[in-house]
Scaffold this motif. Structure first.
Motif, PDB file in Angstrom:
ATOM      1  N   CYS A  50      24.920  47.901  35.538  1.00 52.25           N
ATOM      2  CA  CYS A  50      25.193  49.286  35.121  1.00 52.25           C
ATOM      3  C   CYS A  50      24.347  49.730  33.926  1.00 52.25           C
ATOM      4  O   CYS A  50      24.008  50.904  33.817  1.00 52.25           O
ATOM      5  CB  CYS A  50      26.666  49.436  34.746  1.00 52.25           C
ATOM      6  SG  CYS A  50      27.806  49.128  36.110  1.00 52.25           S
ATOM      7  N   HIS A  51      24.051  48.799  33.027  1.00 49.45           N
ATOM      8  CA  HIS A  51      23.458  49.202  31.739  1.00 49.45           C
ATOM      9  C   HIS A  51      21.934  49.219  31.736  1.00 49.45           C
ATOM     10  O   HIS A  51      21.339  49.651  30.744  1.00 49.45           O
ATOM     11  CB  HIS A  51      23.945  48.278  30.627  1.00 49.45           C
ATOM     12  CG  HIS A  51      25.366  48.528  30.222  1.00 49.45           C
ATOM     13  ND1 HIS A  51      25.715  49.477  29.293  1.00 49.45           N
ATOM     14  CD2 HIS A  51      26.524  47.979  30.653  1.00 49.45           C
ATOM     15  CE1 HIS A  51      27.039  49.486  29.148  1.00 49.45           C
ATOM     16  NE2 HIS A  51      27.559  48.589  29.969  1.00 49.45           N
ATOM     17  N   GLY A  54      20.539  52.616  31.020  1.00 49.01           N
ATOM     18  CA  GLY A  54      21.287  53.402  30.039  1.00 49.01           C
ATOM     19  C   GLY A  54      20.426  53.915  28.899  1.00 49.01           C
ATOM     20  O   GLY A  54      19.424  53.299  28.530  1.00 49.01           O
ATOM     21  N   SER A  58      23.735  58.395  27.494  1.00 47.74           N
ATOM     22  CA  SER A  58      24.327  58.364  28.834  1.00 47.74           C
ATOM     23  C   SER A  58      25.719  57.768  28.798  1.00 47.74           C
ATOM     24  O   SER A  58      26.111  57.097  27.828  1.00 47.74           O
ATOM     25  CB  SER A  58      23.428  57.608  29.812  1.00 47.74           C
ATOM     26  OG  SER A  58      23.189  56.307  29.360  1.00 47.74           O
ATOM     27  N   VAL A  60      26.957  55.415  30.580  1.00 48.03           N
ATOM     28  CA  VAL A  60      26.826  53.954  30.493  1.00 48.03           C
ATOM     29  C   VAL A  60      25.655  53.704  29.538  1.00 48.03           C
ATOM     30  O   VAL A  60      24.502  53.839  29.922  1.00 48.03           O
ATOM     31  CB  VAL A  60      26.539  53.342  31.872  1.00 48.03           C
ATOM     32  CG1 VAL A  60      26.395  51.838  31.755  1.00 48.03           C
ATOM     33  CG2 VAL A  60      27.652  53.693  32.860  1.00 48.03           C
ATOM     34  N   PRO A  61      25.932  53.391  28.301  1.00 49.85           N
ATOM     35  CA  PRO A  61      24.857  53.413  27.285  1.00 49.85           C
ATOM     36  C   PRO A  61      23.918  52.213  27.338  1.00 49.85           C
ATOM     37  O   PRO A  61      24.246  51.180  27.908  1.00 49.85           O
ATOM     38  CB  PRO A  61      25.641  53.389  25.973  1.00 49.85           C
ATOM     39  CG  PRO A  61      26.908  52.687  26.306  1.00 49.85           C
ATOM     40  CD  PRO A  61      27.230  53.040  27.728  1.00 49.85           C
ATOM     41  N   ASN A  62      22.760  52.397  26.710  1.00 53.01           N
ATOM     42  CA  ASN A  62      21.853  51.274  26.491  1.00 53.01           C
ATOM     43  C   ASN A  62      22.504  50.307  25.509  1.00 53.01           C
ATOM     44  O   ASN A  62      23.072  50.718  24.509  1.00 53.01           O
ATOM     45  CB  ASN A  62      20.531  51.779  25.918  1.00 53.01           C
ATOM     46  CG  ASN A  62      19.629  50.637  25.505  1.00 53.01           C
ATOM     47  OD1 ASN A  62      19.456  49.680  26.248  1.00 53.01           O
ATOM     48  ND2 ASN A  62      19.078  50.717  24.309  1.00 53.01           N
TER      49      ASN A  62
ATOM     50  N   GLU B 412      29.741  58.147  35.109  1.00 54.09           N
ATOM     51  CA  GLU B 412      29.594  56.693  35.083  1.00 54.09           C
ATOM     52  C   GLU B 412      28.949  56.212  36.382  1.00 54.09           C
ATOM     53  O   GLU B 412      28.073  55.350  36.369  1.00 54.09           O
ATOM     54  CB  GLU B 412      31.001  56.114  34.947  1.00 54.09           C
ATOM     55  CG  GLU B 412      31.126  54.712  34.404  1.00 54.09           C
ATOM     56  CD  GLU B 412      32.607  54.405  34.208  1.00 54.09           C
ATOM     57  OE1 GLU B 412      33.119  54.657  33.105  1.00 54.09           O
ATOM     58  OE2 GLU B 412      33.266  53.927  35.152  1.00 54.09           O
ATOM     59  N   ASP B 415      25.242  56.899  36.411  1.00 48.05           N
ATOM     60  CA  ASP B 415      24.524  55.927  35.574  1.00 48.05           C
ATOM     61  C   ASP B 415      24.466  54.554  36.245  1.00 48.05           C
ATOM     62  O   ASP B 415      23.469  53.841  36.150  1.00 48.05           O
ATOM     63  CB  ASP B 415      25.191  55.817  34.201  1.00 48.05           C
ATOM     64  CG  ASP B 415      24.942  57.049  33.354  1.00 48.05           C
ATOM     65  OD1 ASP B 415      24.067  57.861  33.713  1.00 48.05           O
ATOM     66  OD2 ASP B 415      25.627  57.217  32.318  1.00 48.05           O
ATOM     67  N   GLY B 419      21.252  52.273  37.289  1.00 48.80           N
ATOM     68  CA  GLY B 419      21.158  50.881  36.838  1.00 48.80           C
ATOM     69  C   GLY B 419      20.983  49.913  37.988  1.00 48.80           C
ATOM     70  O   GLY B 419      20.108  49.048  37.968  1.00 48.80           O
TER      71      GLY B 419
END
Lengths: 113, 426
Positions: A50-51, A54, A58, A60-62, B412, B415, B419
Motif C-alpha cells: 500500500c505504501h 504514498g 496521500s 496512505v502516506p509515504n 485509501e 492509494d 501501491g
C-alpha cells in the motif's frame, strides 16, 4: 609473478567489496541489541503493497525515511488501538517490540523505490 | 619477489577465493550457471515474486517470467472502469519496468510443466529449465457450470471475470441499455476470485443506470450461495443509493438456475424466467489449466500448498500462489496473491542462495466501492496454523458508519491500487 599480483589485487578488491556490502558503516543492525535490518526488510514487504506510492499528503502516506522514533511511536499506537484505522491496527496487532524496532530501523534507512 | 612474499600472496589469494565461494559469487567463479527461478503468470502473484527475487538476490538468481500477454489489465478496479471512475489505460500495465528490474520476460504461453526434468515447455516447443518454479496462472472459467453457457456464449453474455476484452464488452452492453431494461447477474459459487467483486459490480451497474437517469431499470442477482461477502454493508448501501433497483436472490428464493440462452437473453430459474438486456454470467472457477495438467490440483480443482512457504504439496520444487492455490482462510484476491508472492520470494531466495528465512506472514484487504465516495472494506492478517493459512486477525466496516469514513476508505483504495501495481509491475 604478474599472475599472482593480479590474483592478489582482484582478491583484495573482492574482499573489500564484500565487506562493504555485508556491513555498511551506517548499518548498526549487526551490533548486539541493535535492530535486525534483514527482519525489517522482510516485514516491510507487507507495507510495500500500500505504501509504495504514498506521498506526504496521500491517504496512505509515504513512510520511507521516517525516523525510527516516529515509526515506532505510530506502530505502537496502532497496536494499542489508540490510533484509528482498522487496516493498520490489524497489521500492527501481531508485531512484537523487536519487530517494530526492525521495521522502524529499515524504514529510517530506506528510500522510496 | 622473496619466498615469504610469495607465500603471503598465496595465503591472500586462497583467502580471497574462499571468501568468493559464497552462494552469491560461487556459480560465476566456478563457471557454473546461476540458480534459476522460472515464474509462470505475470499477474499480481507472478509479477511480484519475479520482481522481489530479482531485486533482493541482486543478480545472484536468474529470474524468468513467462507471460503470453504484453500488457496486463487488472481485474481489481475493473468494476471502477465499468462505472467510469477509471479509464482502461489506467488499469492496464506493461512489463517494461519488470524487465528493467532484472527479470527476463518471455511473452509466450507456457504449455506444460515437465516436473521430472524440471522444465517448462513453451507453446512453441522451447523448454525453460528451472531450479525452482513459481506458478501463478490464476483461474479458468468453468463455462459448463451454468446450463446453456459456453465460451462462445461469453461473447454475448460476458463474464468479465478476466479483465480485458470481456470487460470492454460488458461496458459496451451496459452503455446500450434503455430505461426499463433488466440486467441479470449470475454470481459464482465458492471458491472464486474476489469474493465481494460481483456485488461491487452490481453497485457499479446501478451507479451507471442512476447517473443515466434510469427510473425503471432493474438488476437481478441470481446467487448460488445463501450469503456473500460484506452482505449487510452492500445491502445497506444499495438501499441508501439505489432503492428498489437491485434485487438479490439466494437459492431459496430462485430455486436454482436452470438455463441461460445467449440467443434470446432468456434466463430461467426454478421459479421464474427473465429477459436480460444484459446478462453478466460469472460461472464457477478452477485453477488455471497448466496447474491442473501438471497434477498440482486436487479434486477441488485448486492447488493445495504448504502454508509455511507456499510450496505445492505435490512437488517441493514448485510454488503455487494466487487464485490457483487453496489459500486456507485467505480470500482469492490480488492483495492475497501479492502477499503470498512475498513469502514465496523469501523462501526461494533462502533455498537458492541461502539468504535468511523468516516465518511466513500474510495479509489482505478488499475495498469495495458502492457509490461515489462510499467504499467499505474487509481484511485481516494470516499465518500458518492448523495445516492451512489461518486467519490471525480480521476487521470489516460496520453498518451505519459515517460518510466521511467511507470516503476515506475510497481514497485509501485508490492509494492501495497505486501501491500494489507499482509492487507488481514496477
Amino acid at each position: 609473478m604478474i599472475v599472482w599480483y593480479r590474483i592478489c589485487r582482484f582478491s583484495m578488491v573482492a574482499i573489500t567489496v564484500m565487506i562493504a556490502t555485508a556491513a555498511p558503516v551506517w548499518d548498526r543492525s549487526g551490533a548486539a541489541g541493535a535492530p535486525d535490518m534483514e527482519l525489517g526488510r522482510y516485514l516491510a514487504t507487507e507495507c510495500m503493497t500500500c505504501h509504495q506510492s504514498g506521498t506526504a499528503t496521500s491517504s496512505v502516506p509515504n513512510i520511507f525515511g521516517l525516523t525510527e522514533t516516529r515509526v515506532t511511536e505510530v506502530m505502537k499506537a496502532y497496536r494499542d488501538k489508540t490510533r484509528p484505522n482498522p487496516v493498520m491496527q490489524s497489521v500492527a496487532s501481531r508485531l512484537t517490540d523487536e519487530e517494530i524496532a526492525a521495521l522502524a530501523y529499515y524504514f529510517s534507512k530506506s528510500k522510496k523505490p | 619477489m622473496t619466498d615469504l612474499t610469495r607465500r603471503k600472496f598465496t595465503v591472500l589469494a586462497g583467502a580471497s577465493l574462499a571468501a568468493l565461494s559464497t552462494p552469491l559469487f560461487a556459480p560465476r567463479a566456478l563457471g557454473q550457471a546461476k540458480p534459476r527461478l522460472v515464474v509462470i503468470g505475470g499477474g499480481p502473484g507472478g509479477g511480484t515474486v519475479a520482481r522481489y527475487v530479482a531485486k533482493d538476490s541482486a543478480g545472484a538468481i536468474d529470474v524468468t517470467l513467462i507471460e503470453p500477454l504484453k500488457t496486463y489489465t487488472t481485474c481489481f478496479f475493473s468494476n471502477l472502469y465499468v462505472a467510469g471512475f477509471r479509464d482502461f489505460k489506467s488499469i492496464t500495465h506493461n512489463y517494461d519496468k519488470v524487465k528493467k528490474g532484472g527479470v527476463k520476460v518471455v511473452h509466450e504461453m507456457a504449455a506444460s510443466i515437465d516436473r521430472d526434468k524440471k522444465q517448462v515447455v513453451l507453446a512453441g516447443g522451447a523448454r525453460v529449465p528451472y531450479d525452482r518454479l513459481v506458478i501463478a496462472p490464476g483461474i479458468d472459467i468453468k463455462f459448463d457450470s451454468v446450463p446453456g453457457y459456453s465460451e462462445a456464449a461469453a461473447q454475448v453474455m460476458p463474464h468479465a471475470w478476466k479483465a480485458g476484452a470481456q470487460t470492454q464488452l460488458l461496458l459496451k452492453k451496459l452503455n446500450a441499455l434503455k430505461d426499463g431494461d433488466t440486467i441479470v447477474m449470475i454470481t459464482p459459487p465458492n471458491p472464486y476470485r474476489c469474493p465481494p467483486g460481483p456485488y461491487e459490480r452490481a453497485s457499479m451497474f446501478a451507479h451507471v443506470l442512476k447517473k443515466k437517469g434510469h427510473k425503471k431499470s432493474k438488476i437481478v442477482i441470481l446467487d448460488p450461495k445463501p450469503a456473500f461477502s460484506k452482505q449487510a454493508l452492500f445491502m445497506e448501501g444499495w438501499e441508501k443509493h439505489y432503492p428498489g433497483m437491485i434485487e438479490w436472490q439466494d437459492p431459496k428464493m430462485h430455486g436454482g438456475i436452470k438455463s441461460v440462452d445467449p440467443k434470446t437473453g432468456e434466463i430461467k430459474t426454478d421459479l421464474a424466467s427473465y429477459k436480460a438486456a444484459l446478462a453478466n454470467v460469472i460461472p464457477a472457477q478452477t485453477a488455471g489449466k497448466i496447474a491442473r495438467d501438471a497434477g498440482l490440483a486436487d479434486q477441488s480443482g485448486f492447488c493445495p500448498i504448504d502454508p509455511e512457504n507456499m510450496k505445492s504439496k505435490m512437488d517441493a520444487n514448485i510454488f503455487v500462489i494466487g487464485d490457483a492455490c487453496i489459500p486456507g482462510d485467505m480470500p482469492k484476491s490480488a492483495f492475497s496473491a501479492n502477499s503470498q508472492a512475498k513469502v514465496a520470494a523469501m523462501v526461494v531466495r533462502s533455498e537458492l542462495v541461502k539468504s535468511r528465512a523468516f516465518p511466513a506472514r500474510y495479509s489482505n484487504t478488499c475495498w469495495s466501492l458502492i457509490e461515489t465516495d462510499d467504499a467499505v472494506k474487509i481484511g485481516g492478517t494470516y499465518e500458518p496454523g492448523e495445516g492451512k493459512i489461518k486467519q490471525a486477525s480480521t476487521f470489516v466496516s460496520q453498518k451505519g458508519e459515517a460518510a466521511d469514513l467511507h470516503k476515506q476508505n475510497y481514497k485509501e483504495s485508490v492509494d492501495w491500487y497505486a501501491g500494489i501495481v507499482a509492487d507488481i509491475f514496477g
